[in-house]
Design a protein around this motif. Structure first.
Motif, PDB file in Angstrom:
ATOM      1  N   ASN A  61       0.694 -20.738  -2.822  1.00 36.54           N
ATOM      2  CA  ASN A  61       0.618 -20.305  -1.496  1.00 36.54           C
ATOM      3  C   ASN A  61      -0.494 -19.413  -1.151  1.00 36.54           C
ATOM      4  N   ASN A  62      -0.424 -18.647   0.048  1.00 31.51           N
ATOM      5  CA  ASN A  62      -1.920 -18.328   0.453  1.00 31.51           C
ATOM      6  C   ASN A  62      -1.990 -16.700   0.235  1.00 31.51           C
ATOM      7  N   ASP A  63      -0.998 -16.054  -0.459  1.00 30.64           N
ATOM      8  CA  ASP A  63      -1.224 -14.830  -0.471  1.00 30.64           C
ATOM      9  C   ASP A  63      -1.653 -14.230  -1.694  1.00 30.64           C
ATOM     10  N   MET A  64      -2.215 -13.036  -1.840  1.00 38.55           N
ATOM     11  CA  MET A  64      -2.858 -12.821  -3.035  1.00 38.55           C
ATOM     12  C   MET A  64      -1.929 -11.729  -3.521  1.00 38.55           C
ATOM     13  N   ARG A  65      -1.606 -11.540  -4.854  1.00 36.14           N
ATOM     14  CA  ARG A  65      -0.818 -10.504  -5.456  1.00 36.14           C
ATOM     15  C   ARG A  65      -1.555  -9.861  -6.483  1.00 36.14           C
ATOM     16  N   PHE A  66      -1.626  -8.469  -6.158  1.00 29.02           N
ATOM     17  CA  PHE A  66      -2.317  -7.674  -7.140  1.00 29.02           C
ATOM     18  C   PHE A  66      -1.420  -6.883  -8.158  1.00 29.02           C
ATOM     19  N   GLY A  67      -1.920  -6.502  -9.205  1.00 32.82           N
ATOM     20  CA  GLY A  67      -1.468  -5.705  -9.987  1.00 32.82           C
ATOM     21  C   GLY A  67      -1.441  -4.212  -9.724  1.00 32.82           C
ATOM     22  N   ALA A  68      -0.852  -3.330 -10.155  1.00 34.79           N
ATOM     23  CA  ALA A  68      -0.728  -2.014  -9.714  1.00 34.79           C
ATOM     24  C   ALA A  68      -2.133  -1.156  -9.862  1.00 34.79           C
ATOM     25  N   GLY A  69      -3.123  -1.697 -10.735  1.00 38.51           N
ATOM     26  CA  GLY A  69      -4.379  -1.162 -10.756  1.00 38.51           C
ATOM     27  C   GLY A  69      -4.567  -0.257 -12.157  1.00 38.51           C
ATOM     28  N   THR A  70      -5.577  -0.417 -12.665  1.00 42.11           N
ATOM     29  CA  THR A  70      -6.161   0.813 -13.843  1.00 42.11           C
ATOM     30  C   THR A  70      -7.081   1.455 -13.300  1.00 42.11           C
ATOM     31  N   ARG A  71      -7.131   2.649 -13.592  1.00 39.95           N
ATOM     32  CA  ARG A  71      -8.156   3.904 -13.084  1.00 39.95           C
ATOM     33  C   ARG A  71      -9.066   4.043 -14.537  1.00 39.95           C
ATOM     34  N   LEU A  72     -10.115   3.706 -14.422  1.00 32.76           N
ATOM     35  CA  LEU A  72     -10.982   4.031 -15.400  1.00 32.76           C
ATOM     36  C   LEU A  72     -11.862   5.139 -15.093  1.00 32.76           C
ATOM     37  N   THR A  73     -11.750   6.141 -16.164  1.00 35.87           N
ATOM     38  CA  THR A  73     -12.781   7.200 -16.135  1.00 35.87           C
ATOM     39  C   THR A  73     -13.804   7.328 -17.484  1.00 35.87           C
ATOM     40  N   ASP A 124       1.655 -17.159   7.281  1.00 36.18           N
ATOM     41  CA  ASP A 124       2.604 -16.770   6.349  1.00 36.18           C
ATOM     42  C   ASP A 124       2.777 -15.112   6.665  1.00 36.18           C
ATOM     43  N   ASP A 125       4.056 -14.985   7.175  1.00 37.32           N
ATOM     44  CA  ASP A 125       4.231 -13.575   7.439  1.00 37.32           C
ATOM     45  C   ASP A 125       5.441 -12.793   6.561  1.00 37.32           C
ATOM     46  N   SER A 126       5.662 -13.735   5.379  1.00 40.05           N
ATOM     47  CA  SER A 126       6.344 -13.123   4.390  1.00 40.05           C
ATOM     48  C   SER A 126       6.545 -11.926   3.730  1.00 40.05           C
ATOM     49  N   GLY A 127       5.435 -11.292   3.891  1.00 39.03           N
ATOM     50  CA  GLY A 127       5.223  -9.941   3.410  1.00 39.03           C
ATOM     51  C   GLY A 127       5.714  -8.788   4.328  1.00 39.03           C
TER      52      GLY A 127
END
Lengths: 112, 115
Positions: free
Chosen positions: A97-109, B56-59
């Motif tokens: 599909n067209n959406d991008m899924r992100f992880g929660a992120g990692t903070r680097l110091t 796509d408005d599923s979110g």
């Protein structure tokens, strides 16, 4: 459910140390993989991306990532970090599909 | 050229009010995305436009959230009857085309605070 996992929430390193940030995804089928970086006070910027071909991808500022399909992983690495690498790092995936899924992120110091 | 811009950069509102957040994509980009980023989390997909239409408005979390892109360029995210849980940074991104092989360019975000 489709998801992206980043194992480390906060990583603290000294300058010149080596870096590896983990990213695992759970998607079926073809995936494209990305690492984005967000420096303090700035917007998200693309570090590197994998679409196809050589699974070892080189990005900007000396970063690289390796796509291991069998492990559903796309870990980010840098041999020697600098203080200016202090930022938040996000792994992201697009699939059918067209959406991008992100992880929660990692903070680097990075300590000077 | 100019990147993705978003206005306002900060918005403080009271619970129950209506807000509009604006996104100006990179010129020529046909695809536009909205995300929401809560504290300590990665961006969460809300909606994707290809041209003028929402592909796509599923979110979108519920019917209080709505977005438009009437001329295929600027987009507005509209939130009705805001709730404290809507407080987050709202990010906009654009790309040359949608689909699997896109690289998204992000704007600086709008920080929404609902009191």
């Amino acid at each position: 459910a489709q998801s992206v996992s980043q194992h480390n929430h906060h990583v603290i390193l000294s300058e010149a140390a080596s870096l590896e940030l983990g990213c695992n995804y759970s998607y079926g089928g073809t995936v494209n993989l990305f690492w984005y970086v967000q420096y303090p006070g700035q917007h998200l910027q693309l570090l590197l991306k994998y679409f196809s071909g050589d699974p070892l991808v080189k990005g900007i500022k000396g970063f690289e990532a390796e796509f291991i399909k069998s492990k559903f992983s796309f870990n980010l690495r840098k041999p020697s970090v600098q203080w200016s690498d202090t930022a938040e790092y996000f792994c992201a995936v697009t699939s059918n599909n067209n959406d991008m899924r992100f992880g929660a992120g990692t903070r680097l110091t990075v300590k000077p | 050229g100019a990147g993705v811009s978003q206005t306002p950069s900060n918005k403080v509102t009271e619970k129950g009010k209506y807000v509009e957040l604006r996104c100006d994509p990179i010129s020529g980009h046909t695809a536009l995305y909205w995300y929401r980023q809560s504290l300590g989390q990665g961006p969460e997909f809300l909606i994707y436009f290809q041209g003028t239409g929402a592909a796509d408005d599923s979110g979108l979390p519920n019917d209080r959230f709505f977005a438009v892109r009437p001329e295929g360029s600027v987009s507005t995210l509209k939130i009705q009857r805001t709730e404290r849980g809507d407080s987050a940074v709202y990010l906009c991104a654009s790309s040359w085309g949608g689909g699997l092989y896109n690289e998204q360019f992000f704007g600086p975000g709008t920080r929404l605070t609902v009191l």
